[in-house]
Every structure is written in structure tokens, then in C-alpha cells.
Design a protein around this motif. Sequence first.
Motif, PDB file in Angstrom:
ATOM      1  N   GLU A   1     -12.892  22.943 -19.046  1.00  0.00           N
ATOM      2  CA  GLU A   1     -14.059  23.042 -17.818  1.00  0.00           C
ATOM      3  C   GLU A   1     -14.215  21.474 -17.145  1.00  0.00           C
ATOM      4  N   PHE A   2     -13.304  20.414 -17.867  1.00  0.00           N
ATOM      5  CA  PHE A   2     -13.450  19.110 -17.505  1.00  0.00           C
ATOM      6  C   PHE A   2     -12.407  18.863 -16.411  1.00  0.00           C
ATOM      7  N   GLY A   3     -12.729  18.336 -15.247  1.00  0.00           N
ATOM      8  CA  GLY A   3     -11.781  17.875 -14.342  1.00  0.00           C
ATOM      9  C   GLY A   3     -11.095  19.025 -13.905  1.00  0.00           C
ATOM     10  N   THR A   4      -9.697  18.778 -13.759  1.00  0.00           N
ATOM     11  CA  THR A   4      -8.709  19.776 -13.559  1.00  0.00           C
ATOM     12  C   THR A   4      -8.248  20.594 -14.837  1.00  0.00           C
ATOM     13  N   GLY A   5      -8.967  20.357 -16.040  1.00  0.00           N
ATOM     14  CA  GLY A   5      -8.503  21.041 -16.956  1.00  0.00           C
ATOM     15  C   GLY A   5      -6.965  20.554 -17.634  1.00  0.00           C
ATOM     16  N   ALA A   6      -6.361  19.535 -17.180  1.00  0.00           N
ATOM     17  CA  ALA A   6      -5.014  19.029 -17.618  1.00  0.00           C
ATOM     18  C   ALA A   6      -5.362  17.681 -17.768  1.00  0.00           C
ATOM     19  N   VAL A   7      -4.753  17.003 -18.911  1.00  0.00           N
ATOM     20  CA  VAL A   7      -4.907  15.679 -19.182  1.00  0.00           C
ATOM     21  C   VAL A   7      -3.499  15.160 -19.486  1.00  0.00           C
ATOM     22  N   LYS A   8      -3.373  13.802 -18.961  1.00  0.00           N
ATOM     23  CA  LYS A   8      -2.222  12.987 -19.285  1.00  0.00           C
ATOM     24  C   LYS A   8      -2.152  12.520 -20.875  1.00  0.00           C
ATOM     25  N   VAL A   9      -1.086  12.330 -21.420  1.00  0.00           N
ATOM     26  CA  VAL A   9      -0.957  12.136 -23.123  1.00  0.00           C
ATOM     27  C   VAL A   9      -0.328  10.828 -23.049  1.00  0.00           C
ATOM     28  N   THR A  10      -0.977   9.706 -23.559  1.00  0.00           N
ATOM     29  CA  THR A  10      -0.427   8.428 -23.835  1.00  0.00           C
ATOM     30  C   THR A  10      -0.515   8.358 -25.095  1.00  0.00           C
ATOM     31  N   PRO A  11       0.191   8.628 -26.081  1.00  0.00           N
ATOM     32  CA  PRO A  11      -0.054   8.473 -27.305  1.00  0.00           C
ATOM     33  C   PRO A  11      -0.131   7.336 -28.211  1.00  0.00           C
ATOM     34  N   ALA A  12       0.655   6.229 -27.566  1.00  0.00           N
ATOM     35  CA  ALA A  12       0.741   4.799 -28.033  1.00  0.00           C
ATOM     36  C   ALA A  12      -0.533   4.044 -27.515  1.00  0.00           C
ATOM     37  N   HIS A  13      -1.655   4.565 -26.696  1.00  0.00           N
ATOM     38  CA  HIS A  13      -2.724   3.690 -26.161  1.00  0.00           C
ATOM     39  C   HIS A  13      -3.895   4.542 -25.850  1.00  0.00           C
ATOM     40  N   ASP A  14      -3.912   5.570 -26.624  1.00  0.00           N
ATOM     41  CA  ASP A  14      -5.416   6.340 -26.624  1.00  0.00           C
ATOM     42  C   ASP A  14      -5.335   7.193 -27.808  1.00  0.00           C
TER      43      ASP A  14
ATOM     44  N   HIS B   1      -5.222  23.548 -21.973  1.00  0.00           N
ATOM     45  CA  HIS B   1      -5.749  24.493 -23.145  1.00  0.00           C
ATOM     46  C   HIS B   1      -4.847  25.642 -23.134  1.00  0.00           C
ATOM     47  N   PRO B   2      -4.654  26.080 -24.426  1.00  0.00           N
ATOM     48  CA  PRO B   2      -3.785  27.417 -24.545  1.00  0.00           C
ATOM     49  C   PRO B   2      -4.269  28.629 -23.882  1.00  0.00           C
TER      50      PRO B   2
ATOM     51  N   ASN C   1      -7.295   9.858 -28.880  1.00  0.00           N
ATOM     52  CA  ASN C   1      -7.059  11.333 -28.882  1.00  0.00           C
ATOM     53  C   ASN C   1      -5.770  11.785 -28.520  1.00  0.00           C
ATOM     54  N   ASP C   2      -5.212  11.079 -27.638  1.00  0.00           N
ATOM     55  CA  ASP C   2      -3.599  11.215 -27.256  1.00  0.00           C
ATOM     56  C   ASP C   2      -2.698  11.094 -28.283  1.00  0.00           C
ATOM     57  N   PHE C   3      -3.150  10.029 -29.320  1.00  0.00           N
ATOM     58  CA  PHE C   3      -2.331   9.605 -30.567  1.00  0.00           C
ATOM     59  C   PHE C   3      -2.344  11.082 -31.540  1.00  0.00           C
ATOM     60  N   GLU C   4      -3.537  11.682 -31.786  1.00  0.00           N
ATOM     61  CA  GLU C   4      -3.479  12.767 -32.514  1.00  0.00           C
ATOM     62  C   GLU C   4      -2.799  14.046 -31.764  1.00  0.00           C
ATOM     63  N   ILE C   5      -2.861  14.205 -30.355  1.00  0.00           N
ATOM     64  CA  ILE C   5      -2.052  15.212 -29.602  1.00  0.00           C
ATOM     65  C   ILE C   5      -0.523  15.008 -29.894  1.00  0.00           C
ATOM     66  N   GLY C   6      -0.129  13.610 -29.772  1.00  0.00           N
ATOM     67  CA  GLY C   6       1.197  13.263 -29.891  1.00  0.00           C
ATOM     68  C   GLY C   6       1.630  13.602 -31.310  1.00  0.00           C
TER      69      GLY C   6
ATOM     70  N   ASP D   1      -2.779  22.509 -26.048  1.00  0.00           N
ATOM     71  CA  ASP D   1      -3.572  21.753 -27.069  1.00  0.00           C
ATOM     72  C   ASP D   1      -5.014  22.218 -27.091  1.00  0.00           C
ATOM     73  N   GLU D   2      -5.560  22.726 -28.192  1.00  0.00           N
ATOM     74  CA  GLU D   2      -7.080  23.279 -28.193  1.00  0.00           C
ATOM     75  C   GLU D   2      -7.882  21.862 -27.698  1.00  0.00           C
ATOM     76  N   HIS D   3      -7.325  20.672 -28.033  1.00  0.00           N
ATOM     77  CA  HIS D   3      -8.218  19.403 -27.896  1.00  0.00           C
ATOM     78  C   HIS D   3      -8.839  19.355 -26.362  1.00  0.00           C
ATOM     79  N   VAL D   4      -7.911  20.048 -25.186  1.00  0.00           N
ATOM     80  CA  VAL D   4      -8.370  19.909 -24.275  1.00  0.00           C
ATOM     81  C   VAL D   4      -9.396  20.827 -23.816  1.00  0.00           C
ATOM     82  N   ASP D   5     -10.448  20.077 -22.966  1.00  0.00           N
ATOM     83  CA  ASP D   5     -11.692  20.988 -22.270  1.00  0.00           C
ATOM     84  C   ASP D   5     -11.128  21.360 -20.976  1.00  0.00           C
TER      85      ASP D   5
END
Length: 901
Positions: free
Chosen positions: A272-285, A238-239, A287-292, A266-270
Motif C-alpha cells: 500500500e506504500f508508494g508503488t509497492g516496490a522498493v529498492k534493496v541496498t543491503p549494505a546501506h539500509d 510483496h508476494p 531493513n534492506d540488510f535483512e531482506i538481503g 518479500d513480506e516485509h514490503v508494504d
Amino acid sequence: MTQTHAAQPRELPSTWNPADVEAELYERWVAAGYFVADANSDKPPFSIVIPPPNVTGSLHIGHAFEHTLMDILTRRSRMQGYEALWLPGMDHASIAVQALVERQLRDEGIDHRDLGREAFLERVWQWKEKHGGAILSQMRRLGDSVDWTRERFTMDAGLSRAVQTIFKKLYDDGLVYRAERLVNWSPEMRSAISDIEVEHKEVEGELVSMRYGDGDGSIVVATTRIETMLGDTAVAVHPDDERYKHLVGTEIELPLTGRKIPVVADEHVDPEFGTGAVKVTPAHDPNDFEIGKRHDLPMLTIMDEQGRIAHTSTQFDGMDRFEARAAVREALREQGRIVAEKRPYLHSVGHSSRSKEPIEPRLSLQWFVKVGPLAKAAGDAVRDGRVAVHPPEMTKRYFDWVDNLHDWAISRQLWWGHRIPIWYGPNGEVVCVGPDEEPPNGEGWHQDEDVLDTWFSSGLWPFSTMGWPVDTADLRKFYPTSVLVTGYDILFFWVARMMMFGLYAMDGVEPFKVIALHGMVRDAHGKKMSKSAGNTVDPLVWMDNYGTDALRFTLARGANPGTDSPISEEWVAASRSFCTKLFNATKFAMMNGARVPERLADRGELTDADRWILDRADQLVSDVDELLEDFQFAKATEALYHFTWDEFCDWYLELSKVQLDASGAGVGDNSSPAQDQRPGADVPQDAAERAERTREVLGYVLDVLLRLLHPTIPFITETLWTALTGRESVVIADWPEVSGAAADEAAAVRIAAAQKLITEIRRFRSDQGLKPGQRVAAKLGGVVERGLADHVPAVRVLARVTEPADGFTSSASIEVGLSGGNVSVELDLSGAVDVVAERKRLAKDLAAAEKELVGTDKKLNNEAFLAKAPADVVDKIKARRETAQADIARINARLAALPEA
């Protein structure tokens, strides 16, 4: 409607056995052409198109439910004088049929890809001709009054022409395009599938946390699909997350791949959830596609069409996705990058409803419909009132969907279906071919291999089935259709697509006037039916056991708009009892000369009971009309049930038995004939005239009732109505109308008083230990003053009390409170009651009541219990104590009144 009149009413069988008549009646209706609609008639149109069942399907309880509702509307409209069209047909069901035939071929040791496209399609058509459409014969069993002459199939030539026409129109208008997008992918079918073919299930998986990078530049991310890390192209935070601000804009090493990937904000990331960092796999998710897209990230497809790892240049290439999941986890463990593992981890996973496998979000080159302008038109049609959603509270859900539609992936990597009419040339040319155009030929030209989503062709159903794109008489007469009856669960899929395509293809004319939404059929406990839960039901078995009418009546009785409907076998059995009750009532009436008169006698010549039941029949017609216009099937069916059972059978038939007794004395009664003593009565009636008028009222009310019931229970009403009237068929009879006669409120008051008096005497008799059929002498005081003199014979017959003779002794009495004063009832029980047996019975009942009182007192005097028990539980125990106290007082009073043995 004109009908042929028989010379005499027909004879009924001795008992009602549905299996003896249903199939024969249905085929007679079809042969007579009752269900065939005339596009050239002057009648106003009413039309429904059936939600086309899959060609592979068989009649399940959901079909039976929905078809019953549609048939009620269609049969009623036909009787109301509309030119009624209920158009049947089937959907070719691309994925379901292709999977089925592929499986058959595998059983023969044949891979369909080796067979080739044309030979495979020949096998599909052979299967369709031999096995497809079993549900159509089952629809006949259900009594569907569909126009079989207009039966359609989504792969018919006419419907194929419609598909090709609208695709060409969309293409020319820039509303279809080809692009790489994320889709639901079925590795088993090797095809994209639609959202509606994805079932989300809670499954036990694993949540693995892993570390990317090392030292201060490392980040921990978590995933349930660890194998997809091979396709990561970023890590997102998150920014405003202070923990990672120093890393945003830097690169971090992606383990196992040798690649470096950026850290993006990216503001999509929460945070408060988990570590606050998410892996981005645009071709297979998704939400990740939109981030991509927002961050212009590479989109690496790391799985092939069969769900195997590919194109990663790692040791995992060639592994199945699930095999790779374990291998990637172990490789990361060896590097010391596994931070935490949570197993089992319950989470939602999409599965193919056909192959049952987990679907794979996958970036794929597909054809799409640009839905923006189409969805806006679909929303506007409801907003401006051209289309009504019923029940109205569902309108918000409709808008939530159509106002947020994403472009629709319409291509499927299958062979069975409408092939996309696009040709590609040797130099990159793309040509869309319409139905009257020749496709390009020559070296290097080839047609797109994909077929269209089944929902594409079924989205054209309301107008393609009527001949579009040709301007046909059917289209001019029956489009737009009157109402769409369908489940709320496909509001977002099929309904929205029909709205978009109908408005687009038909120059802004909506495909239906009303969207009437119903819920799902659930089991008796309100649980969703599923094979795994073991609570599914086969409607065909219930039809075999209880008759089609019983099933239909049960389904209609549970059909409240927009809400789910529970059902159980016990309720179907109860509906069979209702049908039997109706049969026996009609048979009794006919055996006693009931007939449908050309015109009823003036109300002034009828008894209170006659006028009361006629007024109640008028009210029933009005109520049923109002409720069915509002798609309140359950309430309409409930009104029909209670009128039939409670008012007509339990009361009017019993009262009519007294009136039908030509001696005027009543059944087993020694009283003298009752003359018409009502204030203001002009002409006294003798018993014979009264009986004849009663026969006419019986026939009239039964005629009205059977016609009102016909749309819901067509088979028994056809049998009874034709027997009663001698006419051709109730299918083409006129729908009942309110008579227009003024309701006689005074008669209703007197009948209500008589009913209460009879009910109270029956209860009193039971309290005194009298057997139901046992007759005792009774004095009735105050009946003349209460205006009930005319009803004394009926009271005596129905309450089983006779005129007092000389030597009458009153040994028990009650006062029955009626409007305007009481009626006293004195019974002579001398010799009528076995005192010893009665004392023994009452003593047993008293002991049970006293035990109940002790038990409830114990609980209510227990402070610990009262402190913990829910309020509703305490209230129920208090109610039980009050009942026990009342029972004790009643039994003691009865014991005191009994003579000594």
C-alpha cells in the motif's frame, strides 16, 4: 550515631547567604570523612554507583537533577545507620574525547593520523590531566556526598584489567565474534558508533521516484537517498501483489551501473506504500540488510570510511555522498528515469550526537557480543523479582527491549579507549589475550587496531569500580548495589548492558536490587531543552543566584517517578524563599530560647498546640519515610514544604508566640492568663511553665524537621541544626523516628476550630476594610461551649481583636460554623474605618464586578458563541459569572452596613 556536643548552641548569622557557607561546609564534611564508607563495618550496606559522567562534561541540569535524587537516598541511608557508599567516577568517552583532541590538533595544523597512535594518546592523557573532570568540582558545589577516596575512571588500570578479563571470558565462552554487519557509521570519525550516540531529527529532504528497466518489465521505486541506488542488488515486492507477480524471479537492469538485479518477493514490503516496490541496498539500509540475508543477495559497500562513493566503477566514484546524491539524480534525469520528485520531503534522519553529521548505515567488519543468553538472564532477573523496576509500569518497556536485543557491535575505529585484546598472526591465527597473559610476538603478529565501545566498559561499572576481578572487601560488602538511579532514556542502553554483564561476571548476582527510573528535566512549559530552542539552563548560574539548596529543593519537588520534570527560574526563586522562611523560623525559635530536650514532657502537660504540632511531626516522619521508600521524591518534598510553611511557620510559630509570653497575656493583649481548663486536665499550668514546654517543643520539632530536610537541602540544614543543637553535624545525625505517642485527635479538632475561627475573622476584617495590623474590639460568643476557652488569647492575638471595653458597640458581626455549633463574632468598627475612603474603594470594586457580569452575560447569551466554544471554555465563563454575582452581593451588603459619611 555518636556526636560531639558543644557547650552552647551556636549563633546564627543575621541573614541566610548561601555563598558564605556552602563551599566551606562541603570541604569540612569531606575532611571529616563523613562520606567515606567502611567495607569492614558491621552496619548493613547501602550503595549506589554514580552514572559516570563523561570526562569532557560539565554539570548540566540533568546531572543536577539525577545527583540530587541519589544524594537524597545516600544521605538518608547514612542517617538511618547504613554503611552508605556513593561511588563517584568518570567515563573516558571515547568518541567525544577523540573528537575534541583531533579538533585541537587540526587547529595546530596537525592531522592526528600523521601524529601516530602512541603520540596521539599521549596528547589525550595530557588533555585529561589538564582539562578533564571539571564536573567533579561542580559535583562538590552541588553537595554530592560521594566517597572521593573511591573515585574511579574507566581507563584506570584496575578497570582496564576488568575489561580485558571479561572480554577474554566472553571470547572463551563463544559470546564474542567478528563478522560483517550493518552498523551506524560516522564518516567524520571514520568509526562505528552506538545507537545511543545517534539522534534522530526531522529534516527536509527529497523523495525521488525513478524507473528501473523499460517497457512492461519496468518498476518504479522511490527513495530519499538516491545515491545508494548504486549499491542496489534487488528490487522487492510483496508476494501477494498481483501487479508484480509476473516479474518475481526475473532480472531488471539497474540504471547507470550496467548490472542486472533480481526482483524478489518479500513480506516485509508494504504493497500500500508508494508503488509497492522498493529498492534493496543491503549494505546501506537496516531493513534492506535483512531482506538481503533472507534472499542471499550480494551486499555491495559503495561508500568508503569517509562517506565517499567507491567500488562502483562509475563516474561517481570519489564523490562525497551528498555531492553524489545530486549527480546521480541529474544522470537519471538525463536518461528520462525520474518519474516524480517531492521536495521538500520531511523525514527522520539519524545524526551523530558528537559530530552532528548524518550517520551512514554501512556494512562493516566489527566485533560483536552475542547477547541472546545474556539478555535472557537480564530479563529473568526482573521476572523472578530479584531486580525491581520502579515505577512498575516501566517494566514492560524493559522487557520490550531485553527480549528483542540484537547482537551488540562493540568495536570502534578509534584510538582512545580500551583496545581490543585480540592478536592476529601471519597465518590467520587469532588469539585473545587475558590480563595475566603475554601477547604473542614475532614477525607478522599484530594487535587489533580497534577499541571497545565506551558502553562496554561502563557496563562493568557496578563491580569493576569495586575491584573485580579481584575478590575485594568492597565487592563483598557493597555488591550488589542497592539501587540504580537513572533516566528512562538510557534504560535500553546502559542499564541493559550492566544487567547482562553483572549477572554474567558475578555468577548470576544482579548488579542492583532496584532500577529507579526518572524522566528528563524540561522547561517550564514542558518542552525538551535544547540549545537550538534557546531554553537550556545552567544550574551553576542558578546556584550562584539562589543557592544550591534552592536548586536541589526545586529539582526534588518536581521528581515524580518515571515522568519528565519541568523547571523554571521562578520556582528556584520560590525555593530560595522557602529556605529563607526556614532560616527565619529557626532564628526566631532560638532567639526565644528554643532547645532540644533530652526528653519531652508528658503529653498531658502540654497545650493543644504543642500536642497538635508533635502529632503532625510524627505523621510527617511516617509520610516522608513511606514516600522515599517508594522513590516518590516530589511527594515527600511537597509534604516537607507544606508542613514547614503551612503548619509549623504559619500556625505553630504564631501560636507559640502567645505561649512564650511569660505574662500569659499574649502579644499586645490585655486578657488575663489562661489556665488549663480542658476537661480531664490534671494540673493547671502557669505561664512560665507553659513557655518552657513550648521552647522544648519548638526545639524538638525543629530538630526533627531539619533532619528530615537535610538530604534534600544539606547546607542550610547543617547550619541551622548545628546552631540549634550544638552538635557536630547533621550529616551523621540519626534519621528521625515516629515518637510512638498516641495522637491526640481531640486537640487536633480544637486546633482546627481555632484556625478556622482566626481565618474567618481575618477574612471578615478584610471585608470590612480594616488594615492587617489594625486592632479592634470584638465579642466572641460561644467559644466556651465549643471547647475553645484556652484558645481565646491566641485567637485575639492572631486575629488582631481585643477584649471589649465599656461602651462596646457592635457594628458588624458574623457567625463562624464549627463542629458542634457556631461562634459569633461582633466587631466594634466605630472610628476604625474611614467611611468615605471605604465607600470609594467598594464603589470601584462594585463597578469592576458589574462590568465582569455584563461581559460574561453577553457571551453566555450569544448562541453563536455557545455553539462554537469548547465546553471547558464555557464552564470557565460560567464560573466567572458566578464569582461576579457573589462579589456584587457581598459588596452591596458591605455598603449597606456602612454608616453614612
